[in-house]
Write a protein that holds these residues in place. Structure first.
Motif, PDB file in Angstrom:
ATOM      1  N   GLU A   1      31.816  14.102  34.984  1.00 29.66           N
ATOM      2  CA  GLU A   1      30.975  15.091  34.293  1.00 29.66           C
ATOM      3  C   GLU A   1      29.692  15.405  35.066  1.00 29.66           C
ATOM      4  OE1 GLU A   1      30.284  10.949  32.750  1.00 29.66           O
ATOM      5  OE2 GLU A   1      32.028  12.262  33.039  1.00 29.66           O
TER       6      GLU A   1
ATOM      7  N   ASP B   1      35.572  22.711  39.081  1.00 33.81           N
ATOM      8  CA  ASP B   1      35.598  21.923  37.847  1.00 33.81           C
ATOM      9  C   ASP B   1      37.023  21.595  37.433  1.00 33.81           C
ATOM     10  OD1 ASP B   1      32.853  21.961  37.725  1.00 33.81           O
ATOM     11  OD2 ASP B   1      32.740  23.575  36.248  1.00 33.81           O
ATOM     12  N   TYR B   2      37.932  22.568  37.582  1.00 32.14           N
ATOM     13  CA  TYR B   2      39.322  22.335  37.211  1.00 32.14           C
ATOM     14  C   TYR B   2      39.953  21.266  38.096  1.00 32.14           C
ATOM     15  CZ  TYR B   2      44.271  23.068  36.295  1.00 32.14           C
ATOM     16  OH  TYR B   2      45.593  22.871  35.966  1.00 32.14           O
TER      17      TYR B   2
ATOM     18  N   SER C   1      38.903  17.855  37.007  1.00 35.40           N
ATOM     19  CA  SER C   1      39.615  17.419  35.802  1.00 35.40           C
ATOM     20  C   SER C   1      41.045  16.989  36.146  1.00 35.40           C
ATOM     21  CB  SER C   1      39.629  18.529  34.742  1.00 35.40           C
ATOM     22  OG  SER C   1      40.491  19.596  35.124  1.00 35.40           O
TER      23      SER C   1
ATOM     24  N   GLU D   1      40.817  13.576  37.515  1.00 38.97           N
ATOM     25  CA  GLU D   1      40.608  12.616  36.435  1.00 38.97           C
ATOM     26  C   GLU D   1      41.929  12.285  35.744  1.00 38.97           C
ATOM     27  OE1 GLU D   1      37.549  11.859  32.698  1.00 38.97           O
ATOM     28  OE2 GLU D   1      38.022  13.930  33.282  1.00 38.97           O
ATOM     29  N   THR D   2      42.765  13.306  35.552  1.00 33.55           N
ATOM     30  CA  THR D   2      44.087  13.081  34.966  1.00 33.55           C
ATOM     31  C   THR D   2      44.912  12.141  35.835  1.00 33.55           C
ATOM     32  OG1 THR D   2      44.099  15.273  33.927  1.00 33.55           O
ATOM     33  CG2 THR D   2      46.235  14.215  34.259  1.00 33.55           C
TER      34      THR D   2
END
Length: 624
Positions: A504, A446-447, A450, A453-454
């Motif tokens: 997500e 999950d990290y 993210s 996504e950044t």
């Protein structure tokens, strides 16, 4: 009296023996010289199964071809014969005449191989009308028709003249498509139909984007894979340039090569997502640890060796997220010091690198992952591998490794086979997702998503960002090997980008590789925009919900107004929105030429509506 009867007995016995010998002799002569009745076994005919897309659209179907054979020395008027047959053969008169004259003493020559059923029918009519039977014949051979020509050609593969698959699914599923008959089999044996996971409609749209990208970048080749992140089914599989399967014998090696499966390459910075995942999951670093980038990673080993890895900028203090955002070589190399070599290599192999993915394609590469006992291992190997060098991978391996991030740390096996069914449609096999062992903790996966996504929002992958759906990306630009002088080339680069969306709830893994682009080569500038175009097309094609998309509630009853028949007057009408069934009658017109591409409804046309009609005008209609 007794003497008489004794002589009579002896004579009678001799007579019986003579008759017996004559009988045996006659039977022997019959067996030796007269043909015997034989039991004739009907020959076995094998009907090869079809290859279709996931929706049943045919991509490879059984047909028959013919070799057109003549005996040159029996042709009395070669020029006249050539003139009669040239049109159905699509050959020049001189070409045919030359073939005959160059082999005038031969028993037979092939005028043309693999002619179609339509050509065969036309030639039979000509031969019958001109009584050419004494010097012509046709050799019937099993054939394959590929309705979509070059679409997904390396995946579908090709069947040779002997009915054996030579590449792709045609090769790997030979025994399913064309099973070997039992010794006592008779009649017709039907092979099973293979349904691929690709969607031909989506494949067509993405190939269009890929070809446009190749033209704009003047690249030597391009690879694109789009996979369902939930079940591992590959929805689109592109390797350009590609071969027209109906003209495979004239294709170049470049067009035949299945790059995504057989080519191994250094991925460069895209690999950093797997390196950082390994560092974090092993607790070698934390998400808050900081590393100072001063533009160069430099370290001197105890043996006196100096390791130098340059970075594109002086990024300052960075943590794992910002190191990926800016694709910092210096920070990644420093992170690699925190993990043991054994543990780092273990993670790399658990992601699947160094092993075949096991997809249903022949000759898949393993890539290359070195170990400490390798003769080429050095003190710089670990930090260099962490930034995607000194390791070789395939595009399929990269996509399968990305499924770990998309599925909470668990890998999903990729596949090209949706199902297999017999001639009556009875399902013999249907794909079910195959999950591997856990590679990462769920929190680590999950990290990383993210972080990706950044990178899409404010890092090197901003040109891949979508307006209304979350997406995570990682770009990479790697120098390619200089095969002439050794080392790395200063002109040849491999530009690639990995994308996962929506963040997500990941549904799609999309990966694109552009090789040897001319001019601009940075992946963030030439591959990321292609990711955005392809992702938008996938989202619309699959109906993935977009943020803010309007919702409509209704009773469920829809009234569709029937289209009026098409009427063509003095100007070109507007064909937009017309379904393909409305266009079929137009093909019968002999005063206009219609070229219809794709499936569905008309999305574009040339010439534009309102253009004056001219005799023999060609009208092109693109359907989606």
């Amino acid at each position: 009296m007794s003497v008489f009867f004794n002589k009579f007995r002896i004579g009678f016995i001799f007579f019986i023996c003579a008759v017996g010998l004559v009988y045996v002799y006659v039977k022997f002569v019959k067996l030796a010289f007269y043909p015997q009745k034989k039991t004739i076994t009907a020959p076995v005919t094998i009907e090869r199964g079809s290859i279709t897309d996931r929706n049943g659209k045919p991509l490879a179907v059984q047909t028959n071809f013919y070799h057109f054979v003549v005996t040159p020395k029996l042709i009395k008027a070669p020029d006249e014969f050539a003139e009669k047959v040239c049109e159905p053969l699509n050959m020049g008169i001189q070409e045919i005449t030359q073939k005959i004259q160059n082999a005038k003493n031969a028993n037979f020559i092939y005028i043309k191989k693999k002619i179609s059923q339509e050509q065969y029918d036309e030639l039979i009519k000509i031969i019958d009308e001109n009584n050419y039977y004494n010097f012509t014949r046709f050799d019937k051979i099993p054939g394959r028709l590929y309705p979509e020509n070059s679409l997904a050609s390396q995946l579908i593969g090709y069947m040779g003249d002997d009915g054996t698959g030579l590449s792709g699914i045609e090769y790997s599923k030979q025994n399913i498509l064309s099973p070997e008959p039992n010794p006592d089999a008779t009649g017709t044996i039907h092979g099973s139909n293979v349904y691929l996971t690709i969607d031909s409609g989506l494949q067509y749209k993405l190939e269009k984007i890929a070809k446009q990208s190749m033209e704009e970048t003047q690249a030597e080749s391009l690879m694109l894979i789009a996979a369902d992140a939930k079940n591992g089914e590959i929805l689109s599989y592109i390797s350009l340039p590609s071969a027209n399967l109906n003209e495979y014998s004239s294709a170049s090696t470049q067009e035949m090569t299945d790059r995504a499966s057989v080519t191994a390459y250094e991925p460069g910075s895209v690999f950093k997502i797997f390196s950082v995942a390994s560092f974090l999951d092993s607790k070698s670093i934390t998400a808050d640890d900081s590393f100072l980038c001063d533009g160069i990673y430099q370290r001197r080993t105890s043996s006196g060796e100096t390791i130098r890895i340059t970075c594109l900028d002086h990024h300052g203090w960075l943590n794992a997220r910002s190191a990926l955002k800016y694709s910092c070589n210096d920070a990644l190399a420093q992170m690699s010091e925190k993990i043991t070599t054994e543990e780092f290599l273990s993670y790399i192999r658990r992601f699947g690198f160094g092993e075949r993915t096991g997809v249903e394609l022949p000759s898949e590469t393993r890539g290359s992952v070195k170990n400490q006992n390798d003769r080429y291992w050095s003190a710089r190997s670990k930090p260099t591998m962490s930034i995607g060098q000194e390791i070789s991978v395939s595009a399929l391996q990269m996509v399968q490794a990305a499924t770990v991030l998309a599925n909470k740390g668990v890998q999903i096996k990729l596949t090209f086979i949706k199902k297999i069914a017999d001639i009556d449609g009875k399902t013999e096999y249907e794909h079910e997702p195959t999950y591997g062992n856990r590679v990462l903790k769920s929190s680590t996966a999950d990290y990383l998503l993210s972080c990706m996504e950044t990178t899409a929002k404010s890092g090197t992958g901003t040109r891949a960002s979508l307006r209304d759906i979350s997406i995570g990306v990682k770009t990479g630009t790697a120098q390619m090997a200089d095969t002439v002088n050794g080392g790395y080339s200063n002109t040849d680069f491999l530009s690639n980008c990995m994308a996962i969306f929506p963040i997500e709830n990941p549904q799609i893994v999309l990966y694109i590789v552009i090789e040897k682009a001319k001019g601009e080569t940075y992946a963030g500038r030439i591959v990321a925009p292609v990711i955005a175009k392809a992702a938008d097309e996938i989202i619309d094609h699959l109906g993935i919900n977009r943020e803010g998309a309007a919702s409509l509630e209704h009773s469920g009853r829809i009234t569709i107004k029937e289209n009026l028949p098409l009427s063509i007057g003095k100007v070109v009408p507007d064909f937009t929105g017309r379904p393909k069934r409305d266009l079929i009658p137009l093909l019968a017109r002999d005063d206009l030429n219609f070229v219809i591409k794709g499936e569905g409804w008309v999305a574009a046309q040339s010439p534009e509506p309102g253009t004056p009609i001219t005799e023999n005008m060609t009208i092109e209609l693109d359907l989606e």
